[in-house]
Design a protein around this motif. Sequence first.
Motif, PDB file in Angstrom:
ATOM      1  N   ALA A 107       0.836  -1.208   0.000  1.00 11.07           N
ATOM      2  CA  ALA A 107       0.000   0.000   0.000  1.00 11.07           C
ATOM      3  C   ALA A 107       0.866   1.251   0.000  1.00 11.07           C
ATOM      4  CB  ALA A 107      -0.930  -0.001   1.210  1.00 11.07           C
ATOM      5  N   VAL A 108       1.967   1.202   0.724  1.00 15.43           N
ATOM      6  CA  VAL A 108       2.886   2.342   0.752  1.00 15.43           C
ATOM      7  C   VAL A 108       3.505   2.554  -0.631  1.00 15.43           C
ATOM      8  CG1 VAL A 108       5.083   3.167   1.694  1.00 15.43           C
ATOM      9  CG2 VAL A 108       3.373   2.170   3.218  1.00 15.43           C
ATOM     10  N   LYS A 109       3.856   1.462  -1.288  1.00 16.53           N
ATOM     11  CA  LYS A 109       4.465   1.550  -2.621  1.00 16.53           C
ATOM     12  C   LYS A 109       3.446   1.969  -3.674  1.00 16.53           C
ATOM     13  CE  LYS A 109       8.018  -1.831  -1.575  1.00 16.53           C
ATOM     14  NZ  LYS A 109       8.490  -3.192  -1.790  1.00 16.53           N
ATOM     15  N   GLY A 110       2.185   1.556  -3.468  1.00 16.76           N
ATOM     16  CA  GLY A 110       1.106   1.921  -4.386  1.00 16.76           C
ATOM     17  C   GLY A 110       1.192   1.193  -5.715  1.00 16.76           C
ATOM     18  N   GLY A 111       0.438   1.703  -6.664  1.00 17.29           N
ATOM     19  CA  GLY A 111       0.436   1.139  -8.006  1.00 17.29           C
ATOM     20  C   GLY A 111      -0.185  -0.240  -8.080  1.00 17.29           C
ATOM     21  N   ALA A 112       0.289  -0.997  -9.049  1.00 22.26           N
ATOM     22  CA  ALA A 112      -0.264  -2.326  -9.308  1.00 22.26           C
ATOM     23  C   ALA A 112       0.056  -3.308  -8.193  1.00 22.26           C
ATOM     24  CB  ALA A 112       0.268  -2.852 -10.632  1.00 22.26           C
ATOM     25  N   GLU A 113       1.115  -3.038  -7.443  1.00 25.80           N
ATOM     26  CA  GLU A 113       1.510  -3.966  -6.381  1.00 25.80           C
ATOM     27  C   GLU A 113       0.428  -4.091  -5.312  1.00 25.80           C
ATOM     28  OE1 GLU A 113       5.214  -4.968  -3.389  1.00 25.80           O
ATOM     29  OE2 GLU A 113       5.468  -3.434  -4.920  1.00 25.80           O
ATOM     30  N   ILE A 114      -0.204  -3.009  -4.940  1.00 21.57           N
ATOM     31  CA  ILE A 114      -1.258  -3.080  -3.920  1.00 21.57           C
ATOM     32  C   ILE A 114      -2.443  -3.883  -4.427  1.00 21.57           C
ATOM     33  CG2 ILE A 114      -2.238  -0.816  -4.518  1.00 21.57           C
ATOM     34  CD1 ILE A 114      -2.286  -2.531  -1.056  1.00 21.57           C
ATOM     35  N   ASP A 115      -2.796  -3.673  -5.688  1.00 21.26           N
ATOM     36  CA  ASP A 115      -3.901  -4.450  -6.264  1.00 21.26           C
ATOM     37  C   ASP A 115      -3.588  -5.940  -6.247  1.00 21.26           C
ATOM     38  OD1 ASP A 115      -5.363  -2.139  -6.752  1.00 21.26           O
ATOM     39  OD2 ASP A 115      -4.589  -1.926  -8.795  1.00 21.26           O
ATOM     40  N   ALA A 116      -2.356  -6.285  -6.576  1.00 23.91           N
ATOM     41  CA  ALA A 116      -1.953  -7.687  -6.588  1.00 23.91           C
ATOM     42  C   ALA A 116      -1.989  -8.282  -5.186  1.00 23.91           C
ATOM     43  CB  ALA A 116      -0.553  -7.826  -7.189  1.00 23.91           C
ATOM     44  N   LYS A 117      -1.523  -7.529  -4.187  1.00 24.38           N
ATOM     45  CA  LYS A 117      -1.508  -8.034  -2.809  1.00 24.38           C
ATOM     46  C   LYS A 117      -2.916  -8.193  -2.241  1.00 24.38           C
ATOM     47  CE  LYS A 117       2.800  -8.655  -2.276  1.00 24.38           C
ATOM     48  NZ  LYS A 117       3.301 -10.020  -2.214  1.00 24.38           N
ATOM     49  N   VAL A 118      -3.793  -7.250  -2.565  1.00 18.34           N
ATOM     50  CA  VAL A 118      -5.179  -7.364  -2.092  1.00 18.34           C
ATOM     51  C   VAL A 118      -5.846  -8.574  -2.737  1.00 18.34           C
ATOM     52  CG1 VAL A 118      -7.449  -6.263  -2.155  1.00 18.34           C
ATOM     53  CG2 VAL A 118      -5.445  -4.935  -1.484  1.00 18.34           C
ATOM     54  N   GLU A 119      -5.619  -8.771  -4.025  1.00 21.54           N
ATOM     55  CA  GLU A 119      -6.190  -9.932  -4.712  1.00 21.54           C
ATOM     56  C   GLU A 119      -5.649 -11.229  -4.123  1.00 21.54           C
ATOM     57  OE1 GLU A 119      -6.454 -11.980  -9.146  1.00 21.54           O
ATOM     58  OE2 GLU A 119      -5.711  -9.931  -8.959  1.00 21.54           O
ATOM     59  N   GLU A 120      -4.344 -11.260  -3.867  1.00 17.83           N
ATOM     60  CA  GLU A 120      -3.711 -12.433  -3.279  1.00 17.83           C
ATOM     61  C   GLU A 120      -4.307 -12.736  -1.897  1.00 17.83           C
ATOM     62  OE1 GLU A 120       0.903 -13.425  -3.157  1.00 17.83           O
ATOM     63  OE2 GLU A 120       0.378 -11.847  -1.725  1.00 17.83           O
TER      64      GLU A 120
END
Length: 101
Positions: A77-90
């Motif tokens: 979440a701190v990094k933002g972008g697509a990474e947060i979406d991927a982590k939430v989906e995971e």
Amino acid sequence: MTTTEAGATHGYHHQKDEHLKRLRRIEGQIRGLQRMVDEDTYCIDILTQVSASTKALQSFALQLLEEHLRHCVADAAVKGGAEIDAKVEEATKAIGRLLRT
């Protein structure tokens, strides 16, 4: 962080020893189930122990999930972008798997 990231620090890292101790206790419960079957223990007594073992695993999974959310998802979440979406989906998929058990 994914399992493929070399040297990644996971959310459970700081409680690793505690987690291993807890898993060893659960392993002992499972060995106890094997012993109960081997000794022809009354089926309801075995089922009671199965329930306790299942609850212990579920409790461990919930704690691990909480640590994942606090560490890995929060970091994304701190990094933002697509990474947060991927982590939430995971995390959502992991929760779904836990609910099916």
